[in-house]
Design an enzyme around this catalytic site. Sequence first.
Site, short mmCIF file in Angstrom:
data_model
loop_
_atom_site.label_atom_id
_atom_site.label_comp_id
_atom_site.label_asym_id
_atom_site.label_seq_id
_atom_site.Cartn_x
_atom_site.Cartn_y
_atom_site.Cartn_z
N ARG A 58 66.85 31.21 -28.47
CA ARG A 58 67.81 31.68 -27.45
C ARG A 58 67.12 31.93 -26.11
NH1 ARG A 58 68.31 36.76 -27.23
NH2 ARG A 58 68.43 37.16 -29.46
N ASP A 182 80.85 26.03 -6.92
CA ASP A 182 81.04 25.17 -8.10
C ASP A 182 81.01 23.72 -7.59
OD1 ASP A 182 82.07 23.60 -10.15
OD2 ASP A 182 83.48 25.12 -10.83
N LYS A 207 81.40 17.66 -17.33
CA LYS A 207 82.07 16.64 -16.52
C LYS A 207 81.08 15.52 -16.14
CE LYS A 207 85.73 19.25 -16.59
NZ LYS A 207 85.56 20.19 -17.67
C1 LIG Z 1 85.60 22.46 -11.42
C2 LIG Z 1 85.44 23.03 -12.79
N1 LIG Z 1 84.64 24.08 -12.96
C3 LIG Z 1 84.44 24.65 -14.18
C4 LIG Z 1 85.08 24.16 -15.30
C5 LIG Z 1 84.85 24.80 -16.64
O1 LIG Z 1 83.90 24.07 -17.35
P1 LIG Z 1 83.82 24.01 -18.96
O2 LIG Z 1 85.06 23.33 -19.41
O3 LIG Z 1 82.57 23.24 -19.22
O4 LIG Z 1 83.76 25.40 -19.44
C6 LIG Z 1 85.94 23.06 -15.16
C7 LIG Z 1 86.63 22.53 -16.36
O5 LIG Z 1 87.54 21.74 -16.28
C8 LIG Z 1 86.11 22.48 -13.88
O6 LIG Z 1 86.93 21.44 -13.69
#
Ligand SMILES: Cc1ncc(COP(=O)(O)O)c(C=O)c1O
Length: 395
Positions: A58, A182, A207
């Site tokens: 971990r 993000d 993604k």
């Molecule tokens: C822009 C964005 N940020 C964060 C996330 C969350 O990611 P995860 O599904 O890997 O938890 C998503 C999920 O669709 C997303 O599109």
Amino acid sequence: MSNENGFLPIDKTYGTRAMNVGSEAEQWNSLAIVPPITLSAVFKQKASGEPQEFLYGRLGNPSRQCLERCLADLEGGKYAFCFASGLGALNSLMTMLRSGDHILCGDLIYGGSSELINNITVRAGVEATYVDTEDLTNVEKAVRPNTKLIFLESPTNPTLKVTDLEKIAKFAKSKNLITCVDNTFLTSYFQKPLNFGIDIVMHSCTKYINGHSDVTMGVLITNCDKISKDLALIQGVGGSVPSPFDCFLVTRSLKTLALRMEAHQKNGFAVAKFLEKHPLVEKVIHPGLPSHPQFEITKKQTSGHSGIVCFYIKGAKEAHTKKFLSSLKMFVLGGSIGGLKGLAESPAHISHRQLPAEEKLRVGITDNCIRLSVGIELVDELIEDIDQALKAAFE
Ligand SMILES: Cc1ncc(COP(=O)(O)O)c(C=O)c1O
């Protein structure tokens, strides 16, 4: 698209760094050119009380370390911390806050991110306000004495609004606020927020970064030593860490990220241009098109765009959207983005279903809004598919 249209130049060494950084054969006795998967959760200690690189899975693992080194390097960062999902990364970031703190969020973020903030972060005593970060004055007005963090997506999910990262970072620094962007929609191949003064970059590696729709993972990347100490603690004892096997898969996927992003960009751009001229389409949003309201800011801070295209079917009827989505043959109806295969969805009903109806309307997530994650299939076939589905929607 990049240079000839005035976007930032492509990071020329990106592909080579993705291939090599973290994966150096010399680190293994076997000289394996593909990093082996280290499944061991326990590492033998040479002597009691003498610190060693690895102690317990971990806290750190060679497979995770390979990946984190590469992700940090590609983003232009010093430290990367991988988590078990994108939301696992965001939730970990939120634990940097204390009860009584305030966060400012972009008004258009992934539905799951706002669900997390509204239901978990806020429940822990943190206040959250959502503002349109496209206009800095909204941010200036919303800052409070207890504001600690600005969190936003650029481009936003799903309507691809763009925030001037340099401006927001400069303002945040003047107020001693931490910024987190993000960067899931563009990846470090097309945008490096740290270069504009942003403190932390987050990705859902689920993604584009992994890209093969077979791993769930997230990452936080920073250059700041102080933030990295907090994140190392949160990762190690928070415990939301990815498995060595998933780290291996993502390390492998990074080696084709530049190629994949170029292919997604090419196809996404062709689809957007096709849709712009389509008689059954009301509006197309793609930050690489001169019709995009923040085209000039986009050129200043990105070197291209991914395969995400947002568009509105003419007539604003939910029935048309449903028929369009059910008529697609190549695009799969799905609430994700960034995979090799094209995906289509209605954000109002899938990715952003959690938003209250009035909020959806305010941010442009109407019943006729479609989000496409354009895949890397033959683009003529993708365009043909969209065309037949649009016609079918109005039959
Ligand atoms: C822009 C964005 N940020 C964060 C996330 C969350 O990611 P995860 O599904 O890997 O938890 C998503 C999920 O669709 C997303 O599109």
